[in-house]
Design a protein around this motif. Structure first.
Motif, short mmCIF file in Angstrom:
data_model
loop_
_atom_site.label_atom_id
_atom_site.label_comp_id
_atom_site.label_asym_id
_atom_site.label_seq_id
_atom_site.Cartn_x
_atom_site.Cartn_y
_atom_site.Cartn_z
N SER A 264 0.85 -1.20 0.00
CA SER A 264 0.00 0.00 0.00
C SER A 264 0.88 1.24 0.00
N ILE A 265 0.32 2.35 -0.45
CA ILE A 265 1.02 3.62 -0.38
C ILE A 265 0.08 4.63 0.25
N SER A 266 0.65 5.63 0.89
CA SER A 266 -0.15 6.66 1.56
C SER A 266 0.02 8.00 0.86
N LYS A 267 -1.08 8.73 0.75
CA LYS A 267 -1.06 10.05 0.15
C LYS A 267 -1.84 11.02 1.05
N GLY A 283 -5.38 17.70 4.35
CA GLY A 283 -4.65 17.12 5.48
C GLY A 283 -4.98 15.67 5.76
N LEU A 284 -6.06 15.15 5.14
CA LEU A 284 -6.42 13.75 5.36
C LEU A 284 -5.41 12.84 4.66
N VAL A 285 -4.91 11.85 5.39
CA VAL A 285 -4.00 10.86 4.81
C VAL A 285 -4.82 9.66 4.35
N MET A 286 -4.67 9.33 3.09
CA MET A 286 -5.40 8.20 2.51
C MET A 286 -4.43 7.07 2.20
N GLU A 287 -4.82 5.88 2.56
CA GLU A 287 -4.01 4.70 2.24
C GLU A 287 -4.57 4.04 0.98
N VAL A 288 -3.71 3.88 -0.01
CA VAL A 288 -4.10 3.27 -1.28
C VAL A 288 -3.70 1.80 -1.24
#
Length: 389
Positions: A264-267, A283-288
């Motif tokens: 997974s990667i985080s953006k 500012g929300l961190v989303m995990e792909v």
């Protein structure tokens, strides 16, 4: 956690600083530059494969634990292509980094690492990691400073034609990590990044690709036939020959779909965004979840759980319903800058292995892929190898 391994290199930058460093580093990965690295990649792989050949000559079909050898091959390649004038020190840097990462994985698996503040306590493991990180950073500074001194004294006319030399030639003398220009701090941080990202990630992809070739002999035979046709049973590779290894590329892509190097990667959203019905605040961190995308039948079809390299026969765009879902090297402006380097390295290693050996799974192999920072076989990869006549 990641900065301790890869520093404040390209992967950890944003805004103007990232744009400046990306533009500077892009020129080091142009096709004309990569073409000149082929011979170094071949010679870097040769030494380890000779060990396998010798074992086969002595014992016929032999069991080889290939994971560590593939890491060594990947290290040899980065040492030759990026740090050619400092190969032995580069190998020491790599061994130090490997020890650090190994201890980090132990910490992550234990669960203690995630307790706030625990990583700063003077436990035996934390002290060992601090010493290894200091040693790693110290060795990198030595390599950089030695090149700078050699040019300043007139002992060398340039910083070298390898990756480190090109970075030093482009850098200012500033060591300010916050300065917008590409400087010595940029060289240091991106060297740390390339040591990790340029070695362990490729070694992980190679490990699982050899596993799949051993599990699926029909694909092993198809890939080998292509290699022999393209290379004429010779290690005299050139970039044109590598680009014609279509089946090998299909096998690599399908392996990275089934066993993504990074699960997974985080953006982080840099501004408020509206995507369909979904509102994403700044500012929300989303995990792909790459591993989940790669197993989604809506994206890949009903045979999603099968190993089927033919899905990539017409390229990524035709392999799935949404090609942006396939991100072995991430996607967009911040995609992996070393993608072409990694694919060229992987194709060369696979081609050299297939030319020499027949592969099959050892009965001692325990199939247990595990995800930490990277995807790895928990108990290593044991293959039965026999020398091809």
């Amino acid at each position: 956690m990641l900065q301790n391994i890869v520093g404040l290199g390209l992967d950890n930058l944003t805004g103007e600083k990232w744009a400046i460093e990306r533009r500077t580093l892009n020129s080091f990965f142009y096709q004309d530059v990569l073409k000149a690295l082929v011979d170094d990649m071949v010679s870097s792989c040769e030494c380890e494969l000779q060990k396998w050949e010798e074992a086969c000559r002595l014992g016929g079909a032999v069991e080889v634990s290939v994971e560590e050898d593939l890491n060594t091959i990947s290290n040899n390649i980065i040492a030759h292509t990026a740090f050619s004038a400092d190969r032995e020190k580069a190998k020491e840097i790599y061994r130090t980094q490997r020890k650090y990462v190994s201890l980090l994985f132990e910490s992550l698996d234990s669960g203690w690492y995630w307790i706030p503040g625990f990583r700063y306590l003077p436990t035996a493991r934390n002290r060992a990691m601090t010493k290894l990180r200091a040693r790693f950073d110290g060795l990198l500074h030595e390599v950089i400073n030695d090149r700078k001194k050699a040019v300043k004294k007139g002992d060398s006319e340039s910083y070298g034609t390898d990756l480190l030399g090109m970075m030093l030639a482009a850098a200012s003398d500033s060591t300010d990590e916050t300065a917008p220009e590409f400087n010595l701090a940029s060289v240091f941080n991106n060297t740390k990044l390339f040591f990790f990202a340029g070695q362990d990630t490729v070694a992980s992809a190679l490990t699982f690709t050899l596993l799949q070739l051993a599990r699926y002999p029909e694909w092993q035979d198809r890939a080998r036939k292509e290699v022999l046709e393209v290379t004429a049973d010779s290690d005299a590779f050139d970039s044109d020959a590598i680009s014609r290894l279509k089946v090998v590329g299909m096998v690599l892509n399908e392996t990275m779909r089934v066993y993504p190097v990074i699960s997974s990667i985080s953006k982080m959203a840099t501004k408020d965004m509206q995507i369909g019905d979904l509102f994403i605040p700044k500012g929300l961190v989303m995990e792909v979840p790459l591993a989940a995308f790669n197993q989604d039948p809506e994206i890949w079809g009903e045979d999603v759980h099968k190993f089927n390299p033919e899905r990539f026969e017409n390229g990524v765009a035709q392999a799935c319903t949404n090609p942006q879902a396939f991100m072995p090297f991430a996607i967009g402006p911040k995609s992996c800058i070393g993608k072409d380097f990694a694919m060229m390295e992987a194709k060369i290693v696979i081609a050299m292995v297939l030319r020499r050996f027949q592969l099959s799974i050892s009965p001692n192999y325990k199939h247990h892929p595990c995800h930490s920072l990277l995807t790895k076989p928990k108990y290593g990869l044991q293959l039965i190898m026999s020398r091809r006549s």
